[in-house]
Scaffold this motif. Sequence first.
Motif, PDB file in Angstrom:
ATOM      1  N   HIS A   1       0.797  -1.104   0.047  1.00 11.19           N
ATOM      2  CA  HIS A   1       0.091  -0.076  -0.023  1.00 11.19           C
ATOM      3  C   HIS A   1       0.849   1.359   0.021  1.00 11.19           C
ATOM      4  CE1 HIS A   1      -2.886   3.235   1.379  1.00 11.19           C
ATOM      5  NE2 HIS A   1      -3.988   2.302   0.736  1.00 11.19           N
ATOM      6  N   ILE A   2       0.410   2.397  -0.697  1.00 10.93           N
ATOM      7  CA  ILE A   2       1.179   3.397  -0.848  1.00 10.93           C
ATOM      8  C   ILE A   2       1.547   4.178   0.386  1.00 10.93           C
ATOM      9  CG2 ILE A   2      -0.689   4.847  -1.407  1.00 10.93           C
ATOM     10  CD1 ILE A   2       1.198   5.988  -3.512  1.00 10.93           C
ATOM     11  N   ASP A   3       0.674   4.113   1.266  1.00 13.02           N
ATOM     12  CA  ASP A   3       0.650   4.938   2.569  1.00 13.02           C
ATOM     13  C   ASP A   3       1.642   4.051   3.747  1.00 13.02           C
ATOM     14  OD1 ASP A   3      -0.781   6.894   1.987  1.00 13.02           O
ATOM     15  OD2 ASP A   3      -2.549   5.874   2.552  1.00 13.02           O
ATOM     16  N   CYS A   4       2.214   2.766   3.246  1.00 16.35           N
ATOM     17  CA  CYS A   4       3.184   2.066   4.236  1.00 16.35           C
ATOM     18  C   CYS A   4       4.496   2.753   4.330  1.00 16.35           C
ATOM     19  CB  CYS A   4       3.629   0.693   3.625  1.00 16.35           C
ATOM     20  SG  CYS A   4       1.858  -0.259   3.993  1.00 16.35           S
ATOM     21  N   GLY A   5       5.141   2.855   5.597  1.00 19.78           N
ATOM     22  CA  GLY A   5       6.360   3.342   5.691  1.00 19.78           C
ATOM     23  C   GLY A   5       7.348   2.824   4.792  1.00 19.78           C
ATOM     24  N   VAL A   6       7.518   1.556   4.486  1.00 17.54           N
ATOM     25  CA  VAL A   6       8.264   0.828   3.677  1.00 17.54           C
ATOM     26  C   VAL A   6       7.436   0.098   2.690  1.00 17.54           C
ATOM     27  CG1 VAL A   6      10.073  -1.149   3.774  1.00 17.54           C
ATOM     28  CG2 VAL A   6       9.892   0.309   5.740  1.00 17.54           C
ATOM     29  N   ASN A   7       7.339   0.671   1.529  1.00 15.88           N
ATOM     30  CA  ASN A   7       6.716   0.331   0.320  1.00 15.88           C
ATOM     31  C   ASN A   7       7.305  -0.824  -0.334  1.00 15.88           C
ATOM     32  OD1 ASN A   7       5.636   1.227  -2.738  1.00 15.88           O
ATOM     33  ND2 ASN A   7       4.111   0.837  -1.226  1.00 15.88           N
ATOM     34  N   LEU A   8       6.762  -2.021  -0.178  1.00 17.94           N
ATOM     35  CA  LEU A   8       7.258  -3.038  -1.265  1.00 17.94           C
ATOM     36  C   LEU A   8       6.325  -3.424  -2.378  1.00 17.94           C
ATOM     37  CD1 LEU A   8       8.830  -5.499   1.469  1.00 17.94           C
ATOM     38  CD2 LEU A   8      10.000  -3.302   0.251  1.00 17.94           C
ATOM     39  N   ASN A   9       6.383  -2.920  -3.289  1.00 12.52           N
ATOM     40  CA  ASN A   9       5.025  -3.137  -4.248  1.00 12.52           C
ATOM     41  C   ASN A   9       5.148  -4.116  -5.257  1.00 12.52           C
ATOM     42  OD1 ASN A   9       2.991  -2.460  -5.700  1.00 12.52           O
ATOM     43  ND2 ASN A   9       3.732  -0.679  -6.950  1.00 12.52           N
ATOM     44  N   LYS A  10       5.074  -5.494  -4.634  1.00 19.29           N
ATOM     45  CA  LYS A  10       4.949  -6.694  -5.596  1.00 19.29           C
ATOM     46  C   LYS A  10       3.745  -7.553  -5.006  1.00 19.29           C
ATOM     47  CE  LYS A  10       9.564  -7.263  -7.433  1.00 19.29           C
ATOM     48  NZ  LYS A  10      10.536  -8.132  -7.631  1.00 19.29           N
ATOM     49  N   SER A  11       3.403  -8.196  -5.986  1.00 15.10           N
ATOM     50  CA  SER A  11       2.105  -9.114  -5.658  1.00 15.10           C
ATOM     51  C   SER A  11       2.127 -10.094  -4.520  1.00 15.10           C
ATOM     52  CB  SER A  11       1.818 -10.007  -6.955  1.00 15.10           C
ATOM     53  OG  SER A  11       2.650 -10.855  -7.037  1.00 15.10           O
ATOM     54  N   GLU A  12       3.358 -10.607  -4.124  1.00  9.31           N
ATOM     55  CA  GLU A  12       3.761 -11.563  -2.917  1.00  9.31           C
ATOM     56  C   GLU A  12       3.457 -11.016  -1.882  1.00  9.31           C
ATOM     57  OE1 GLU A  12       7.790 -10.786  -4.433  1.00  9.31           O
ATOM     58  OE2 GLU A  12       5.843 -11.157  -5.436  1.00  9.31           O
ATOM     59  N   VAL A  13       3.589  -9.456  -1.764  1.00  9.15           N
ATOM     60  CA  VAL A  13       3.511  -8.704  -0.451  1.00  9.15           C
ATOM     61  C   VAL A  13       2.002  -8.193  -0.115  1.00  9.15           C
ATOM     62  CG1 VAL A  13       4.503  -6.653   0.729  1.00  9.15           C
ATOM     63  CG2 VAL A  13       5.966  -7.966  -0.758  1.00  9.15           C
TER      64      VAL A  13
END
Length: 525
Positions: free
Chosen positions: A32-44
């Motif tokens: 999610h874009i609001d997460c402090g650590v953004n890991l933008n992949k489907s398995e997350v």
Amino acid sequence: MKLKIVDLKTDKIHQEILPFEKEGDEYFIGKHIDCGVNLNKSEVSRVHARIKWKNAKFFFNDLGSTNGSKINNQEIDPLKDYPIEQGYTIRIGDFFLLVEDVALDNLKAPNLQDKDPTLQPQQWGGGEIIARCVEIIDETYDVKTFRFVTSPPMVFNYLPGQFVTLKLEIDGKQVMRSYSISSSPSRPHSLDITVKRVPPPMDVPDAPPGLVSNWLHDHLQVGTEVKLSSPMGKFTCFPNPQQKLLFISAGSGITPMMSMSRYLCDTVSDTDIIFIHSARSEQDIIFRQELELMACRHPQFKLAINITRSELRKAWLGYIKRLNESMLQAIAPDFLQRTVYVCGPNPFMQSVKSMLQGLNFPMEQYYEESFGSPKKVKTPSKPKDQAPFSNSNNFNVVTKLQKVDDPEQEVQKRNHVTPELIAEGGGETAIASQPTLLFTSNQYLVVFAKSGNEVETDGKESILDIAEMEGIDILSGCRMGVCGACKLKKLEGEVKYDKTPGFKCNSGEVLACVAKPQGRVVIDA
């Protein structure tokens, strides 16, 4: 908290700084874009996990994610707090998160007795391990530092100044090379080697460049795994701490000095250190910023850098030209009372050693480290159509006519050469032009049994050097007789060592990198 985040599929790497300011602060991890650590992949998961600060400790909590998380390569239960600290690793899908640094400032440090014993890093007690490169640092235009960790994490145990051997596969061949460890055991959760790109020798431009060093520069990436052997070497100030030390280095010889200096400064050792480093130019100074910072922060650490090539239109306020007696006395007027450690190219070390001897330095306080002899360039060997021979004594093949005045005396002098080998011709007596076995006490022969090569030498080159000049592959590592990688069976003959090797061979074995033939030697290679 500083996180190093590696995408294991793309090898992309970036850092995240999480500024915890007060008890209860937390940061969410997810796509999610609001997460402090953004890991933008489907398995997350959208909100996958969180890191929080409570009770003076950091905790990781998987928030019931779809694919779960691992700490130190171990599965963890969801919705449970797990303590984490510097050196720990977190695996989320294809992402590898290393807790690279934790600055606790004035907050209370975690209680070591409260740690989860199932998540504690293991101790590296020796033997071969697999390590993963997690960071590559450009020190200069041709020098890189490669930083390694293990999964699950291990604490690297070694003495400052020791070296480690890498086992790699390059172009389908297994190769081993040793490099001094540039990191310090006072920072045990990662291990660094600092490697200089090696061009062909200036006097032999057709020679191949440094195989392993250049391969590391060109091919080793973040996420690459390599095999490491146990740390070795006796070039360390650790066993015999002294009140006054003098480190003298040149070029990449700075690496073991840096390990020792980092250790002494990290442990707030009560040691007076003078650090002299020689470089070709300003842009060739390795670790310059860190060295200058150490000199600023540690009053007992004095730094002096000299460059050997001045550059036009560039102001250099340090020493210029090669290290000499007057320069040494100006930098370290009390050098006679110090214990000296020297490392760098062989000509540099020989020059420093000769200078100290000329100044009546007590050489029992002198230690030096050699990176081993460089790989030799192949030279033409004897013609292949020359008749082979086999003899267990010290004999040499002679193929030219050699006139003699008294055949009988010559026979006796040549160690009982039989009359059948004497030929008459032109009114003079000569030794036959066919291959003849003649004793020559000042000649040496190395026979490589597997390849069939027979190489004459003067006894000054090591068996490894001779093999490399002949294009014969022999596995090697340190080239100093310490790691044992070049150990070979000796089928016949004797060898000598200029000094006792650090690695002890069994009877009938030799260390090719430092063994020199005595007469005729047959090697199983």
